[in-house]
Write a protein that holds these residues in place. Sequence first.
Motif, PDB file in Angstrom:
ATOM      1  N   ARG A  71       0.654  -1.212  -0.009  1.00 31.07           N
ATOM      2  CA  ARG A  71       0.016   0.109   0.009  1.00 31.07           C
ATOM      3  C   ARG A  71       0.936   1.142   0.014  1.00 31.07           C
ATOM      4  O   ARG A  71       1.698   1.382   0.917  1.00 31.07           O
ATOM      5  N   GLY A  72       0.501   2.311  -0.860  1.00 27.59           N
ATOM      6  CA  GLY A  72       1.206   3.374  -0.710  1.00 27.59           C
ATOM      7  C   GLY A  72       2.427   3.432  -1.971  1.00 27.59           C
ATOM      8  O   GLY A  72       3.203   4.425  -2.286  1.00 27.59           O
ATOM      9  N   ALA A  73       2.545   2.067  -2.430  1.00 33.18           N
ATOM     10  CA  ALA A  73       3.641   1.967  -3.400  1.00 33.18           C
ATOM     11  C   ALA A  73       3.256   2.306  -4.977  1.00 33.18           C
ATOM     12  O   ALA A  73       2.271   1.947  -5.171  1.00 33.18           O
ATOM     13  N   LYS A  74       4.034   3.130  -5.650  1.00 32.22           N
ATOM     14  CA  LYS A  74       3.954   3.333  -6.972  1.00 32.22           C
ATOM     15  C   LYS A  74       4.494   2.621  -7.848  1.00 32.22           C
ATOM     16  O   LYS A  74       5.586   2.700  -8.137  1.00 32.22           O
ATOM     17  N   ILE A  75       3.750   1.267  -8.331  1.00 33.44           N
ATOM     18  CA  ILE A  75       4.540   0.346  -9.091  1.00 33.44           C
ATOM     19  C   ILE A  75       3.471   0.236 -10.477  1.00 33.44           C
ATOM     20  O   ILE A  75       2.254   0.177 -10.267  1.00 33.44           O
ATOM     21  N   PRO A  76       4.253   0.416 -11.595  1.00 31.82           N
ATOM     22  CA  PRO A  76       3.453   0.058 -13.035  1.00 31.82           C
ATOM     23  C   PRO A  76       2.758  -1.028 -13.028  1.00 31.82           C
ATOM     24  O   PRO A  76       3.226  -2.144 -12.259  1.00 31.82           O
ATOM     25  N   ILE A  77       1.591  -1.126 -13.602  1.00 27.61           N
ATOM     26  CA  ILE A  77       0.552  -2.103 -13.778  1.00 27.61           C
ATOM     27  C   ILE A  77       1.351  -3.443 -14.410  1.00 27.61           C
ATOM     28  O   ILE A  77       0.937  -4.662 -14.175  1.00 27.61           O
ATOM     29  N   GLN A  78       2.311  -3.132 -15.242  1.00 26.98           N
ATOM     30  CA  GLN A  78       2.962  -4.296 -16.061  1.00 26.98           C
ATOM     31  C   GLN A  78       3.846  -5.226 -15.015  1.00 26.98           C
ATOM     32  O   GLN A  78       4.154  -6.336 -15.262  1.00 26.98           O
ATOM     33  N   THR A  79       4.143  -4.601 -13.856  1.00 28.28           N
ATOM     34  CA  THR A  79       5.082  -5.248 -12.905  1.00 28.28           C
ATOM     35  C   THR A  79       4.143  -6.255 -12.034  1.00 28.28           C
ATOM     36  O   THR A  79       3.261  -6.095 -11.632  1.00 28.28           O
ATOM     37  N   GLY A  80       4.675  -7.501 -11.973  1.00 23.41           N
ATOM     38  CA  GLY A  80       4.057  -8.390 -11.217  1.00 23.41           C
ATOM     39  C   GLY A  80       2.939  -9.274 -12.049  1.00 23.41           C
ATOM     40  O   GLY A  80       2.247 -10.168 -11.362  1.00 23.41           O
TER      41      GLY A  80
END
Length: 272
Positions: free
Chosen positions: A209-218
Amino acid sequence: MPAVPSCILDPIRDQFLALLPARKDSHPWGCHNPRISDALVFDRLVQVLVFGCGYERAADRLCSATTLRRRRDEWIAAGVMENLRLLVLGCYDRMIGLELDRLSADGCITKAPSGGECAGKSPVDRAKLGIKRSQLTDGYGIPLITVPAPANTQDHTLLPATLDRLTGLAQDLGPLPKNPCLSLDAGYDYSMVHQDLHARQISGKITGRGAKIPIQTGGRWVVERTNSWMNNFGKLRRCTERRKAPIEFFIALASAIITVRSLIRRAWTLYR
């Protein structure tokens, strides 16, 4: 212009008709009006799903709206549409292969202006009535499990019910892989989710929560694509059904269409 291309609709219709239980005519005199063809009713229900129109709009002189509703309820009681969805998944698994070692889940909120059993105040649409779909897909985005619930239900509270239904797929698809990886967004970053995944021996890949990670990651983007595929059907994008059973009926039909479409596309390159 057909609602669904014939290369997709024809095999689905033929298999659906083959799954229908034998019907005995119990009329005492045998002089009633002839029964409307199941194939005709099925095509009309596909139009209702794709276009999102009312039953009166899809009806004509050949098939009334009352016939569409009555036949839909007959098929719901027989569980034919869910059997079709499981059969299509099994065919896809044998020909292409479901990537069950990599899973992805997310929730999607759509409109439900008529209210009903699965409707709730939408937190993203000024508290208007809406429905949330808890979607679980394989690593490619094939819909495995879809659970409808009110729009104001939190995503992480629907995950246990979604994963419980995944366990039931083992009876139709065979043994599931051990320790699969499940990709989730920040809406599932709760201790109860981590504990539940650990108890199920599922490796959770959850965005903090609160982490800005691209949707392509994971690998989360595949379930977002599946939600987009589902929302291409007007009945799911703006659901006017008030009971849960018809909603699940149309979700199963949409899942079957999406799976067959993906099967044809991928088989074109694998089996040319």
